[in-house]
Design an enzyme around this catalytic site. Sequence first.
Site, PDB file in Angstrom:
ATOM      1  NE  ARG A  40      39.765  40.248  40.453  1.00 15.48           N
ATOM      2  CZ  ARG A  40      38.860  41.181  40.180  1.00 15.48           C
ATOM      3  NH1 ARG A  40      38.660  42.200  40.997  1.00 15.48           N
ATOM      4  NH2 ARG A  40      38.124  41.097  39.098  1.00 15.48           N
TER       5      ARG A  40
ATOM      6  CG  HIS B 257      38.697  44.217  34.932  1.00 14.78           C
ATOM      7  ND1 HIS B 257      38.854  43.941  36.261  1.00 14.78           N
ATOM      8  CD2 HIS B 257      38.130  45.444  34.875  1.00 14.78           C
ATOM      9  CE1 HIS B 257      38.408  44.963  36.986  1.00 14.78           C
ATOM     10  NE2 HIS B 257      37.959  45.889  36.170  1.00 14.78           N
TER      11      HIS B 257
ATOM     12  CD  GLU C 180      32.709  45.591  39.146  1.00 11.75           C
ATOM     13  OE1 GLU C 180      32.521  46.495  38.324  1.00 11.75           O
ATOM     14  OE2 GLU C 180      33.051  45.800  40.314  1.00 11.75           O
TER      15      GLU C 180
ATOM     16  CG  ASN D  29      34.501  43.164  42.403  1.00 15.49           C
ATOM     17  OD1 ASN D  29      35.119  42.227  42.911  1.00 15.49           O
ATOM     18  ND2 ASN D  29      34.702  43.572  41.173  1.00 15.49           N
TER      19      ASN D  29
ATOM     20  CE1 TYR E 206      35.822  50.133  44.608  1.00 12.30           C
ATOM     21  CE2 TYR E 206      34.475  48.407  43.652  1.00 12.30           C
ATOM     22  CZ  TYR E 206      35.688  49.042  43.782  1.00 12.30           C
ATOM     23  OH  TYR E 206      36.773  48.582  43.099  1.00 12.30           O
TER      24      TYR E 206
ATOM     25  CD  GLU F   6      37.252  45.497  41.429  1.00 14.03           C
ATOM     26  OE1 GLU F   6      36.613  46.564  41.550  1.00 14.03           O
ATOM     27  OE2 GLU F   6      37.450  44.940  40.344  1.00 14.03           O
TER      28      GLU F   6
END
Length: 475
Positions: A84, A130, A175, A315, A317, A383
């Site tokens: 990606r 991005h 995002e 995504n 985290y 992600e």
Amino acid sequence: LSASIELSNYSFPKDFVFGVASSSYQIEGATYEDGKGENIWDYNLHRKPEIVFDGTNGDVACDSYHKWEEDISLIKNLGANFYRFSIAWPRILPSCNVGAKINKKGIEHYDKFINGLLSKGITPMVTMYHWDLPQCLEEMGGWMNASIVDDFLIYANILFEAYGDRVKHWITFNEPFQVCEYGYSGTEMAPFRNLTGVGGYNCSHHLLLAHGRTYRHYEKKFKPIQKGKVGFAVNSGWFEPKEDTEEDRRSSERVMQFSYGWYMHPVVLGNYPSVMIDRVDAISAEENYPVSRLPKFTKEEIDMLRGSFDFLGVNHYSTAQTKFSDNFHRPSFGYDCGVAPYTNPDWATSTTLPGLQMVPWGFRRLMKWIKDQYNNPPMYVTENGWATGAGLEDNERVRYITQYLSELLKAIHEDGCNVIGYAYWTILDNFEWLSGFSTKFGLVQVDFQASNRTRTPRKSYEVYKKIISSRKVIV
Ligand code: GBH
């Protein structure tokens, strides 16, 4: 760091794919080469280098614009099924005037890169945006100006025409929350507009319309022949009630709706989550605004947006604890949402990013929440990653990857989540936005002092490689 948890014994399903992710401004460098136009990061960091923690910028970064063959070898050797990466809009359309010419050199660069991946059996997954907006578009208002919807559509159409014969996985945006809330409401991301309580909603509205129209354009004009898929990558933490009370549970649900729901609710169901509409409308009225700070979609736009995805990109985290709070300046997203996040001192914390905590079970709960909200859509984890300082013995990252993938296996096998792929963020240490080069997310270390940007695989690279080949989380 906390004691290790038991790793899962499940195997990844037969068709499950593994990859790594990156983005153009964070790795490419070659800022002024082959006709590239200036982006909003170039523009701001050249004028105010102190914005970034260590005064650095993406002028050279990993030099991937030149070293792309080496990058492909590293991805190939890892055994990854897909890569990606993102295309830099200002390499394709460097000047933003109506009638701007397509930059042939920019088109050629990604052409040879995509062919390079395919020749090694790696599937390209392309992010169209991005965060590196052409500065000339920002000067016309950027994501605050509704005309950007057409600008994006023109750009997207060029990409489908140039690469759609070979690229079958597209992601319109990476995002939107970070683009809009950090870039237009706040000052954490370019273009640092600081229009609190207003900028984020306007930007997001246009970005969502750009996503929806691009999806419909592809569906009508390209999909019947090219047969590809178009998705959208939205970041979300998991938000766990701080205490087991009704109020804290409601806070946690509300912040999920104000983060992942802000974007995925329109794309899956056609409109913003009702809790968001109700709160922002009521609070705006209380603040004496003549109209709500949250813009409205028309009936046609709702129909256009509803179902405008082939897969959802997640995504993820970290996890935070949440509680109700009204301790925010006004107007603001924070007050509108009415929730404060807390870190938990008992959870392992990244030494380079204090908000990044290792909470593997939060990942599983997030995937289950998305499944339940949106009727189990196909999902890629686009992600997921952990930040460390320098060094090759990255045991923390190894622990993060093995534990998070273990929880993902439980989400798939025990919760029935339709997760079809996973991309680790990221293959190379790179330019980590306002944290510069000091925060490292790479499976591969990059020596930013060396002119050839020497790449050295870390321990985590070998561990991820083993996971990919065995299709199990064994270490
Ligand atoms: C992603 O942003 C981006 O897509 C990518 O470009 C970026 O490099 C990557 O994450 C890593 O940050 O200490 O509270 O700030 C997601 C937003 C913001 C998530 C920073 C991780 C760290 C926790 N990221 N955050 S905190």
